[in-house]
Design an enzyme around this catalytic site. Sequence first.
Site, PDB file in Angstrom:
ATOM      1  N   ASN A 191      34.025  40.861  59.011  1.00  0.00           N
ATOM      2  CA  ASN A 191      34.799  39.651  59.355  1.00  0.00           C
ATOM      3  C   ASN A 191      36.314  39.823  59.238  1.00  0.00           C
ATOM      4  OD1 ASN A 191      34.562  39.747  56.566  1.00  0.00           O
ATOM      5  ND2 ASN A 191      34.331  37.535  56.323  1.00  0.00           N
TER       6      ASN A 191
ATOM      7  N   LYS B  55      34.028  53.101  54.299  1.00  0.00           N
ATOM      8  CA  LYS B  55      33.064  52.903  55.393  1.00  0.00           C
ATOM      9  C   LYS B  55      33.155  51.456  55.871  1.00  0.00           C
ATOM     10  CE  LYS B  55      28.784  51.704  55.469  1.00  0.00           C
ATOM     11  NZ  LYS B  55      28.897  50.801  56.626  1.00  0.00           N
TER      12      LYS B  55
ATOM     13  N   GLY C  34      30.451  42.338  51.097  1.00  0.00           N
ATOM     14  CA  GLY C  34      29.321  42.097  51.991  1.00  0.00           C
ATOM     15  C   GLY C  34      28.376  41.065  51.407  1.00  0.00           C
ATOM     16  N   SER C  35      27.125  41.141  51.818  1.00  0.00           N
ATOM     17  CA  SER C  35      26.160  40.099  51.442  1.00  0.00           C
ATOM     18  C   SER C  35      25.597  40.334  50.030  1.00  0.00           C
ATOM     19  CB  SER C  35      25.017  40.088  52.453  1.00  0.00           C
ATOM     20  OG  SER C  35      24.341  41.318  52.389  1.00  0.00           O
ATOM     21  N   VAL C  36      24.999  39.296  49.487  1.00  0.00           N
ATOM     22  CA  VAL C  36      24.397  39.389  48.147  1.00  0.00           C
ATOM     23  C   VAL C  36      23.254  40.420  48.110  1.00  0.00           C
ATOM     24  CG1 VAL C  36      23.146  38.102  46.353  1.00  0.00           C
ATOM     25  CG2 VAL C  36      25.109  37.056  47.502  1.00  0.00           C
ATOM     26  N   PRO C  37      22.312  40.409  49.078  1.00  0.00           N
ATOM     27  CA  PRO C  37      21.236  41.404  48.992  1.00  0.00           C
ATOM     28  C   PRO C  37      21.758  42.843  49.006  1.00  0.00           C
ATOM     29  CG  PRO C  37      20.705  39.722  50.635  1.00  0.00           C
ATOM     30  CD  PRO C  37      22.116  39.472  50.204  1.00  0.00           C
ATOM     31  N   THR C  38      22.751  43.134  49.858  1.00  0.00           N
ATOM     32  CA  THR C  38      23.287  44.506  49.881  1.00  0.00           C
ATOM     33  C   THR C  38      24.040  44.779  48.578  1.00  0.00           C
ATOM     34  OG1 THR C  38      23.562  44.261  52.271  1.00  0.00           O
ATOM     35  CG2 THR C  38      24.569  46.187  51.275  1.00  0.00           C
TER      36      THR C  38
ATOM     37  N   GLU D 258      32.318  41.888  46.117  1.00  0.00           N
ATOM     38  CA  GLU D 258      32.852  40.678  46.769  1.00  0.00           C
ATOM     39  C   GLU D 258      31.760  40.197  47.718  1.00  0.00           C
ATOM     40  OE1 GLU D 258      35.663  39.147  46.256  1.00  0.00           O
ATOM     41  OE2 GLU D 258      36.869  40.596  45.160  1.00  0.00           O
TER      42      GLU D 258
ATOM     43  N   CYS E 174      33.755  34.420  53.974  1.00  0.00           N
ATOM     44  CA  CYS E 174      32.925  34.367  52.765  1.00  0.00           C
ATOM     45  C   CYS E 174      33.188  33.140  51.905  1.00  0.00           C
ATOM     46  CB  CYS E 174      33.178  35.620  51.942  1.00  0.00           C
ATOM     47  SG  CYS E 174      34.914  35.838  51.508  1.00  0.00           S
TER      48      CYS E 174
ATOM     49  N   GLU F  89      23.881  30.372  52.970  1.00  0.00           N
ATOM     50  CA  GLU F  89      25.096  30.790  53.667  1.00  0.00           C
ATOM     51  C   GLU F  89      24.764  30.987  55.151  1.00  0.00           C
ATOM     52  OE1 GLU F  89      26.678  34.832  53.193  1.00  0.00           O
ATOM     53  OE2 GLU F  89      28.658  33.963  52.869  1.00  0.00           O
TER      54      GLU F  89
ATOM     55  N   GLU G  39      39.723  41.181  43.604  1.00  0.00           N
ATOM     56  CA  GLU G  39      40.667  41.827  44.507  1.00  0.00           C
ATOM     57  C   GLU G  39      41.931  40.983  44.512  1.00  0.00           C
ATOM     58  OE1 GLU G  39      38.446  42.510  48.222  1.00  0.00           O
ATOM     59  OE2 GLU G  39      38.116  44.547  47.524  1.00  0.00           O
TER      60      GLU G  39
HETATM   61  N1  LIG Z   1      33.511  37.905  48.841  1.00  0.00           N
HETATM   62  C1  LIG Z   1      34.176  38.485  49.814  1.00  0.00           C
HETATM   63  O1  LIG Z   1      35.317  38.875  49.668  1.00  0.00           O
HETATM   64  C2  LIG Z   1      33.538  38.672  51.170  1.00  0.00           C
HETATM   65  C3  LIG Z   1      34.366  38.961  52.259  1.00  0.00           C
HETATM   66  C4  LIG Z   1      33.782  39.132  53.517  1.00  0.00           C
HETATM   67  C5  LIG Z   1      32.397  38.992  53.671  1.00  0.00           C
HETATM   68  N2  LIG Z   1      31.622  38.713  52.593  1.00  0.00           N
HETATM   69  C6  LIG Z   1      30.167  38.519  52.760  1.00  0.00           C
HETATM   70  O2  LIG Z   1      29.659  39.546  53.606  1.00  0.00           O
HETATM   71  C7  LIG Z   1      28.534  39.067  54.333  1.00  0.00           C
HETATM   72  C8  LIG Z   1      28.724  39.374  55.801  1.00  0.00           C
HETATM   73  O3  LIG Z   1      29.045  40.713  55.974  1.00  0.00           O
HETATM   74  P1  LIG Z   1      27.986  41.806  56.455  1.00  0.00           P
HETATM   75  O4  LIG Z   1      26.973  41.158  57.335  1.00  0.00           O
HETATM   76  O5  LIG Z   1      28.754  42.953  56.951  1.00  0.00           O
HETATM   77  O6  LIG Z   1      27.286  42.194  55.075  1.00  0.00           O
HETATM   78  P2  LIG Z   1      26.252  43.361  54.784  1.00  0.00           P
HETATM   79  O7  LIG Z   1      25.884  43.261  53.348  1.00  0.00           O
HETATM   80  O8  LIG Z   1      25.167  43.371  55.778  1.00  0.00           O
HETATM   81  O9  LIG Z   1      27.092  44.703  55.053  1.00  0.00           O
HETATM   82  C9  LIG Z   1      28.295  44.966  54.388  1.00  0.00           C
HETATM   83  C10 LIG Z   1      28.550  46.466  54.396  1.00  0.00           C
HETATM   84  O10 LIG Z   1      27.554  47.120  53.638  1.00  0.00           O
HETATM   85  C11 LIG Z   1      26.975  48.185  54.395  1.00  0.00           C
HETATM   86  N3  LIG Z   1      25.609  48.365  53.928  1.00  0.00           N
HETATM   87  C12 LIG Z   1      24.501  47.717  54.346  1.00  0.00           C
HETATM   88  N4  LIG Z   1      23.422  48.133  53.645  1.00  0.00           N
HETATM   89  C13 LIG Z   1      23.880  49.062  52.758  1.00  0.00           C
HETATM   90  C14 LIG Z   1      23.242  49.851  51.768  1.00  0.00           C
HETATM   91  N5  LIG Z   1      21.937  49.784  51.521  1.00  0.00           N
HETATM   92  N6  LIG Z   1      24.004  50.692  51.038  1.00  0.00           N
HETATM   93  C15 LIG Z   1      25.348  50.779  51.251  1.00  0.00           C
HETATM   94  N7  LIG Z   1      25.991  50.064  52.194  1.00  0.00           N
HETATM   95  C16 LIG Z   1      25.267  49.211  52.940  1.00  0.00           C
HETATM   96  C17 LIG Z   1      27.127  47.706  55.825  1.00  0.00           C
HETATM   97  O11 LIG Z   1      27.004  48.775  56.739  1.00  0.00           O
HETATM   98  C18 LIG Z   1      28.497  47.098  55.782  1.00  0.00           C
HETATM   99  O12 LIG Z   1      29.506  48.087  55.870  1.00  0.00           O
HETATM  100  C19 LIG Z   1      28.482  37.575  54.052  1.00  0.00           C
HETATM  101  O13 LIG Z   1      27.504  37.314  53.087  1.00  0.00           O
HETATM  102  C20 LIG Z   1      29.873  37.267  53.504  1.00  0.00           C
HETATM  103  O14 LIG Z   1      29.927  36.141  52.683  1.00  0.00           O
HETATM  104  C21 LIG Z   1      32.160  38.559  51.356  1.00  0.00           C
HETATM  105  O1  LIG Z   2      35.677  36.609  53.896  1.00  0.00           O
HETATM  106  C1  LIG Z   2      36.440  36.611  52.885  1.00  0.00           C
HETATM  107  C2  LIG Z   2      37.765  36.174  52.883  1.00  0.00           C
HETATM  108  C3  LIG Z   2      38.788  36.338  51.848  1.00  0.00           C
HETATM  109  C4  LIG Z   2      39.870  35.496  51.775  1.00  0.00           C
HETATM  110  N1  LIG Z   2      40.714  35.930  50.812  1.00  0.00           N
HETATM  111  C5  LIG Z   2      40.226  37.050  50.238  1.00  0.00           C
HETATM  112  C6  LIG Z   2      40.746  37.866  49.258  1.00  0.00           C
HETATM  113  C7  LIG Z   2      40.025  38.987  48.857  1.00  0.00           C
HETATM  114  C8  LIG Z   2      38.793  39.247  49.468  1.00  0.00           C
HETATM  115  O2  LIG Z   2      38.071  40.313  49.066  1.00  0.00           O
HETATM  116  C9  LIG Z   2      38.262  38.444  50.484  1.00  0.00           C
HETATM  117  C10 LIG Z   2      38.981  37.327  50.867  1.00  0.00           C
END
Ligand SMILES: NC(=O)c1ccc[n+]([C@@H]2O[C@H](COP(=O)([O-])OP(=O)(O)OC[C@H]3O[C@@H](n4cnc5c(N)ncnc54)[C@H](O)[C@@H]3O)[C@@H](O)[C@H]2O)c1
Ligand SMILES: O=CCc1c[nH]c2ccc(O)cc12
Length: 514
Positions: A181, A204, A256-260, A278, A312, A411, A488
Site C-alpha cells: 500500500n 523484499k 503486513g497482515s496479522v497472519p503473516t 507493523e 493499515c 479488516e 517505526e
Molecule cells: N501497521 C502498518 O504499518 C501497516 C502498513 C501497511 C500495511 N499493513 C497491513 O498489511 C496488510 C496488507 O498488506 P499485504 O497484503 O501485503 O500483507 P501480507 O501479510 O500478505 O504481505 C506482506 C509482505 O509479507 C510477505 N510475505 C507473505 N508471506 C510471507 C511469509 N510466509 N514469510 C515472509 N514474508 C511473507 C509478502 O510477500 C509481502 O511482502 C494489511 O493487513 C495492512 O493492515 C500494516
Molecule cells: O498503512 C499504514 C500507514 C502508515 C501511516 N503512518 C505510518 C507510519 C509508520 C508505518 O509503518 C505505517 C504507517
Amino acid sequence: MKLLRAAPIIRFLIPKLHQTMSRSLSTGVFQNSQPLNYRAGGRVQPVDSVGQEQAYEPSTGRVIATFACSGEKEVNEAIQSAKTAFKIWRQKSGMERSRVLLEAARIIRERSEELATMETINNGKSIFEARVDIEISWQTLEYYAGLAGSMAGQHVQLPGGSFGYTRREPLGVCVGIGAWNYPFQIACWKSGPALACGNAMVYKPSPFTPITVVLLAEIFTEAGAPPGLFNVVQGAAATGEFLCKHAEVAKISFTGSVPTGSKIMEMASKGIKPVTLELGGKSPLIIFSDSNFDNAVNGALMANFLTQGQVCCNGTRVFVQRDILQKFTEEVVKKVAKIKIGDPLLEDTRMGPLINRPQLEKVLAFVKGAKEQVSCLAVKMVKRNQTAAHHEVSLSPIGECRDDMTCVKEEIFGPVMSILPFDTEEEVLERANNTTYGLAAGVFSRDIQRAHRVAAGLQAGMCFINNYNVSPVELPFGGYKKSGFGRENGQVAIEYYSQLKTVCVEMGNVESVF
Ligand SMILES: NC(=O)c1ccc[n+]([C@@H]2O[C@H](COP(=O)([O-])OP(=O)(O)OC[C@H]3O[C@@H](n4cnc5c(N)ncnc54)[C@H](O)[C@@H]3O)[C@@H](O)[C@H]2O)c1
Ligand SMILES: O=CCc1c[nH]c2ccc(O)cc12
C-alpha cells in the site's frame, strides 16, 4: 496531511537519465525492462528462483513486469552483499552516514515527480497522494540523517574512579519486508533508521509492487552508500521465508497482515532474532456531538478513503454520538459521492483503483455481507466500471452498523466506512476497545479534558485528537495487541535498529575473592 503543489520537474528535461520513468508517462504506457533485484550496488537477475510473479498496473490491469522470485541462493547472495557493506558502513561516523542519507533525501526530492508517477502506476493511488508519499519519504531520510550524528551512550561514574559507559551499536544485516500500500514509503520508514544506526539492509517488497523500491536502492548508491548497503530481492512468501530463516540476518522488520506477522515471529524466534511487526487494524474513530462538525466529517473521510481505503491505520469503525448521527451520515454520503474516481495519473483524481481484482472481490463481498446482515441498512454505493478490468472502486459508507457485523469486526482494506451510533463516553470507549487489534484510534471533541481522557483510555498505539491519518516522521507509529509491536518513526525507532553495549572500566586493582 500537507498537500503538495505539482511542481515542474527539471529531471524530465533530461530524458537520458530517467527516460523510462518520466512524468510524461500516461496510464497504459510503462513497461519494465530492467532487472528488479539489486545487490552489490547494481541491478541483477537472480541467480536462482522459486517461481515467477507478475506485477500489474491496477488502473489498466496490464502486466508491467514479469520477474523471477528470488531463491535461497539469491537471498544468500544479497545477504553476503549486505554483510560486505556492513563492515564498511559500521565504521563510519554518524556524520558520515548522515551525509549519505541527506544526499539520498535530496535526490528523492529532485526526482519526486518521477517516483510519484511510478508509485501511482504500480499501486493505483492518485498522483496527488503519491506525491505526498514521496515527500514523507525524503523527510524520513532527512529526519534519520539528523539523528545519525547524535547517537550516543551514557557515562556512569562508579566507586574508586572506575566508570562504565554504554555504546549504541548496529545490529548487522537487517531484513525489511514490506506491504503493497505504501511501497516506497515503507522502504524509507525501515531503511532510514536502519542505515542511520550503521546497519545494512536486504529488502523484499510485496510482489504486487516491485518497482519503486529498486529506484530507492539506486538512489542510495548514487548518494554514496557502499555497494551492498541496501539490497532488494523480489518474490512472495517463499522468498520472505528464506530471508527470515537465514542465520546471518540480525533483525526483521515486517509490515503486513496479522497472519503473516505471526509466521514471521515464529521464524524469527528460531534464530532469536528481534522483530518489528507493523500489522493490520480495525481502528475506531469516535465523534462526539460537541465536535467541530465539518472537521469531524473531513476527519472521517481522511480516516477511510486515502489510498482507496487500503491503509493499515484507517479509522473504519466510526462511532458517532446519536444526536448528530443522521446529519453526520448525510454529510459523509454527500461528500463521498463527490470523490473523483478515475485514472490515478490525472491531476484531479482523488481515488484510483484497488490494488487488484482479488482485493476488489474481497471488498465487495464485505459490502454484500453487510447488506444481508441489516435490513434497514443505508448503503451509499458508487461503483464505476471503467474500461479496464481492475479499474473499479466501491465507496460504501454504511449507516447504522452493529458491532457484531463482519464488516465491523474484520479488516476490509478497502474504501468501506462503518458508521456506528453511541450514547455515552463510557459505552463508546468499551466498544472501541472491544477488538483484538490496536493499531490506531481517533477522537473528535471540543472538550479537551474529554479528548485527552478518551485518548488515554483507547487501547491503540497511535491516537489522533481532532484529526486522522496524519503521520509526521517525528512521531512514533506502531500497534498494541495483535496490531504488532516495535515502533517505526520518531527517535524511538533507533532503539529497534541498534543494540546497547555496556563497557565497565576498572581504574584500580582487581580484588580476587579467591
Ligand atoms: N501497521 C502498518 O504499518 C501497516 C502498513 C501497511 C500495511 N499493513 C497491513 O498489511 C496488510 C496488507 O498488506 P499485504 O497484503 O501485503 O500483507 P501480507 O501479510 O500478505 O504481505 C506482506 C509482505 O509479507 C510477505 N510475505 C507473505 N508471506 C510471507 C511469509 N510466509 N514469510 C515472509 N514474508 C511473507 C509478502 O510477500 C509481502 O511482502 C494489511 O493487513 C495492512 O493492515 C500494516
Ligand atoms: O498503512 C499504514 C500507514 C502508515 C501511516 N503512518 C505510518 C507510519 C509508520 C508505518 O509503518 C505505517 C504507517
